[in-house]
Design a protein around this motif. Structure first.
Motif, PDB file in Angstrom:
ATOM      1  N   GLY A 192     110.040  76.615 -22.186  1.00 43.08           N
ATOM      2  CA  GLY A 192     109.275  77.160 -23.750  1.00 43.08           C
ATOM      3  C   GLY A 192     108.791  78.702 -23.344  1.00 43.08           C
ATOM      4  N   PHE A 193     108.621  79.269 -24.750  1.00 42.50           N
ATOM      5  CA  PHE A 193     108.019  80.498 -24.588  1.00 42.50           C
ATOM      6  C   PHE A 193     106.494  80.623 -23.475  1.00 42.50           C
ATOM      7  CE2 PHE A 193     104.718  83.579 -24.937  1.00 42.50           C
ATOM      8  CZ  PHE A 193     105.461  85.067 -24.059  1.00 42.50           C
ATOM      9  N   TYR A 194     105.976  79.380 -23.177  1.00 38.94           N
ATOM     10  CA  TYR A 194     104.217  79.253 -22.939  1.00 38.94           C
ATOM     11  C   TYR A 194     104.114  79.114 -21.358  1.00 38.94           C
ATOM     12  CZ  TYR A 194     101.866  81.247 -27.329  1.00 38.94           C
ATOM     13  OH  TYR A 194     101.670  81.699 -27.751  1.00 38.94           O
ATOM     14  N   SER A 195     104.897  77.773 -21.174  1.00 35.26           N
ATOM     15  CA  SER A 195     105.634  77.319 -19.937  1.00 35.26           C
ATOM     16  C   SER A 195     104.187  77.484 -18.882  1.00 35.26           C
ATOM     17  CB  SER A 195     106.167  78.331 -19.224  1.00 35.26           C
ATOM     18  OG  SER A 195     107.806  77.809 -19.313  1.00 35.26           O
ATOM     19  N   ASN A 196     102.971  76.840 -19.178  1.00 34.48           N
ATOM     20  CA  ASN A 196     101.664  76.575 -18.889  1.00 34.48           C
ATOM     21  C   ASN A 196     102.072  75.273 -17.813  1.00 34.48           C
ATOM     22  OD1 ASN A 196     100.536  78.855 -20.296  1.00 34.48           O
ATOM     23  ND2 ASN A 196      99.679  77.727 -21.636  1.00 34.48           N
ATOM     24  N   VAL A 197     101.805  75.622 -16.512  1.00 35.52           N
ATOM     25  CA  VAL A 197     101.707  74.441 -15.837  1.00 35.52           C
ATOM     26  C   VAL A 197     100.508  72.630 -16.792  1.00 35.52           C
ATOM     27  CG1 VAL A 197     100.778  73.185 -13.848  1.00 35.52           C
ATOM     28  CG2 VAL A 197     102.074  75.300 -13.646  1.00 35.52           C
ATOM     29  N   ASN A 198     101.689  72.114 -16.755  1.00 39.29           N
ATOM     30  CA  ASN A 198     100.989  71.297 -17.752  1.00 39.29           C
ATOM     31  C   ASN A 198     101.471  69.866 -17.395  1.00 39.29           C
ATOM     32  OD1 ASN A 198     100.089  69.009 -19.756  1.00 39.29           O
ATOM     33  ND2 ASN A 198     100.529  70.691 -21.616  1.00 39.29           N
ATOM     34  N   PRO A 199     101.044  68.691 -16.552  1.00 39.27           N
ATOM     35  CA  PRO A 199     101.052  67.614 -15.980  1.00 39.27           C
ATOM     36  C   PRO A 199     101.203  66.321 -17.305  1.00 39.27           C
ATOM     37  CG  PRO A 199      98.689  67.636 -15.393  1.00 39.27           C
ATOM     38  CD  PRO A 199      99.623  68.972 -15.708  1.00 39.27           C
ATOM     39  N   GLU A 200     101.149  66.435 -18.272  1.00 41.01           N
ATOM     40  CA  GLU A 200     101.140  65.683 -19.665  1.00 41.01           C
ATOM     41  C   GLU A 200     102.466  66.369 -20.219  1.00 41.01           C
ATOM     42  OE1 GLU A 200      99.312  63.257 -19.538  1.00 41.01           O
ATOM     43  OE2 GLU A 200      98.152  63.933 -17.868  1.00 41.01           O
ATOM     44  N   VAL A 201     102.905  67.753 -20.030  1.00 41.09           N
ATOM     45  CA  VAL A 201     104.062  67.307 -20.479  1.00 41.09           C
ATOM     46  C   VAL A 201     105.479  67.564 -19.679  1.00 41.09           C
ATOM     47  CG1 VAL A 201     105.551  68.469 -22.306  1.00 41.09           C
ATOM     48  CG2 VAL A 201     103.203  68.571 -22.720  1.00 41.09           C
TER      49      VAL A 201
END
Ligand SMILES: Nc1nc2c(c(=O)[nH]1)N[C@H]1C(S)=C(S)[C@@H](COP(=O)(O)O)O[C@H]1N2
Ligand SMILES: [Mo]
Length: 319
Positions: free
Chosen positions: A260-269
Motif C-alpha cells: 500500500g501507499f502507507y506501508s506502516n509496519v503493522n504486525p496485525e496486517v
C-alpha cells in the motif's frame, strides 16, 4: 535563500568510527561467551546477544544491538543493481555520487536544481540509530548520519497545496545494471504524506557508522522512515516534488494488493503471502541464517511518536 537553520556540524552528534569498532568488538566478545549458553538453552546460538526492542527508550537512538557494518553493507535491496541481496555490494561501485544534484519541483515557493554541497551546508547533521524493518521479514539496527527531511523541505517553502512529497531515484542504465530487468517500472519512486515527511523521525541519510554512505545503501542521500517498511526508504534520490495528490509509488504500482501507499509496519496486517507478526533481527556477530526471530511491533516500535498521524484511519484499509 530562506532563513538558514543552524548550519554548524554538531560534532558531538556524530560518533566517530572507532566507537563503532569498539562496540563491535565488545559485541563480538559477548557473542562468543554467550554462544554455548544459548545453544544449551534454546538452540538459538545467534540471537543471544541481541538486545530486544524497548518501546520506552529514546526513539532517536535505540539501544538495541547494532547490525554489523559488514552485514548492513552486504545484504541489501537496491534493485537498480540487481535483485539478489549481494548484487548491490557487487555492482554499486559503478554509481558516481559526486557531483550530485537534487531537483526540487512542484508546490513550493522555491524550486530548481541544487548542488548536494549547498544542501549539506544548510542542514544540521545529526546521528540516529534506527531499526529498519524490511517487508520481507528481516530487520537491522543501523546508526545513520544525516539531517531531518523537514529541515530540507522547509528551505523551499512548500505552499498550502503541498499535501504529499514524491521522491525519485536516479535511473541511469550506464551505472545501474539492474535497470535492464523490468522488475519495477523505473525510475524507483516513493512518496510520503506531508505530515509524515515533516515528522522529526524522518531522516535523509548521508552516512552510516560514522562513514560516508556506501553506494549500496543509497549514496549520496537516501530516505530513512523508521516506522514504515524498508521500501519506503528510497535510495540515491535525484528529485523531490511537492504535490497535491497522493503520488504513485513503485511497489504499489507493481503489486497494489501487496504494497500500500502507507506501508506502516503493522504486525496485525499480514502480507498476502506471509505473516508480518515476527522478524529476523540481523544484529550482533551471529550468523545471519540463525538470526533470532522477535515479535514485530506496531509502527516498528515508534507508535508513541507516530500513531497520532493516523488517528481515525482504518489501517487495514490504508495498509
Ligand atoms: N531506489 C531504491 N530504493 C530502495 C530499494 C530499491 O530497490 N531501490 N529497496 C528498498 C528496500 S526493499 C529496503 S528493505 C531498503 C534497504 O536499505 P539498506 O540496503 O540500506 O538496508 O531500501 C529501500 N530503498
Ligand atoms: Mo525491503
Amino acid at each position: 535563500m530562506p532563513q538558514r537553520p543552524d548550519a554548524d556540524l554538531r560534532e558531538k552528534d556524530v560518533t566517530p568510527e572507532w566507537v563503532y569498532r569498539r562496540r563491535r568488538l565488545l559485541g563480538g566478545a559477548l557473542g562468543l561467551g554467550a554462544l554455548s549458553l544459548a545453544a544449551c538453552a534454546d538452540g538459538d546460538p545467534a540471537g543471544d546477544e541481541v538486545a530486544l526492542a524497548d518501546p520506552g527508550e529514546d526513539p532517536f537512538r535505540t539501544r538495541e544491538t547494532l547490525t554489523r557494518f559488514e552485514d548492513a553493507t552486504s545484504y541489501n535491496n537496491f534493485y537498480e543493481f540487481g535483485t539478489g541481496k549481494a548484487d548491490p555490494a557487487r555492482h554499486a561501485h559503478r554509481l558516481v555520487t559526486r557531483p550530485w544534484s537534487l531537483a526540487i519541483e512542484g508546490e513550493a515557493e522555491r524550486t530548481g536544481v541544487f548542488a548536494l554541497e549547498d544542501i549539506l551546508a544548510r542542514t544540521t547533521q545529526v546521528e540516529r540509530i534506527y531499526r529498519l524493518r524490511c517487508v520481507e521479514g528481516w530487520s537491522m539496527v543501523i546508526p545513520w548520519q544525516g539531517f531531518e527531511l523537514r529541515e530540507l523541505l522547509a528551505l523551499f517553502r512548500p505552499t498550502s497545496r503541498a499535501r504529499y512529497v514524491a521522491f525519485t531515484t536516479l535511473a541511469d542504465p550506464a551505472q545501474m545494471p539492474g535497470l535492464r530487468f523490468p522488475v519495477l517500472d523505473w525510475p524507483y519512486v516513493e512518496g510520503l504524506r506531508i505530515d509524515e515527511a515533516m515528522h522529526p523521525l524522518t531522516l535523509v541519510a548521508t552516512g552510516m557508522y560514522g562513514r560516508t554512505l556506501p553506494n549500496q545503501n543509497g549514496a549520496p542521500l537516501r530516505l530513512v522512515v523508521p516506522w514504515k517498511y524498508g521500501f519506503k526508504s528510497i535510495k540515491s534520490i535525484v528529485r523531490i516534488r511537492f504535490v497535491e495528490e497522493q503520488p504513485a509509488t513503485s511497489w504499489n504500482r507493481a503489486q497494489p494488493d501487496e504494497y500500500g501507499f502507507y506501508s506502516n509496519v503493522n504486525p496485525e496486517v499480514d502480507h498476502p503471502r506471509w505473516s508480518q507478526k515476527t522478524e529476523r533481527r540481523l544484529a550482533g556477530s551471529g550468523n545471519r541464517l540463525l538470526a533470532r526471530r522477535i515479535p514485530t511491533l506496531p509502527f516498528n516500535g515508534y507508535a508513541t511518536q507516530v500513531a497520532s498521524l493516523y488517528a481515525g484511519m482504518d489501517l487495514r484499509r490504508h495498509f
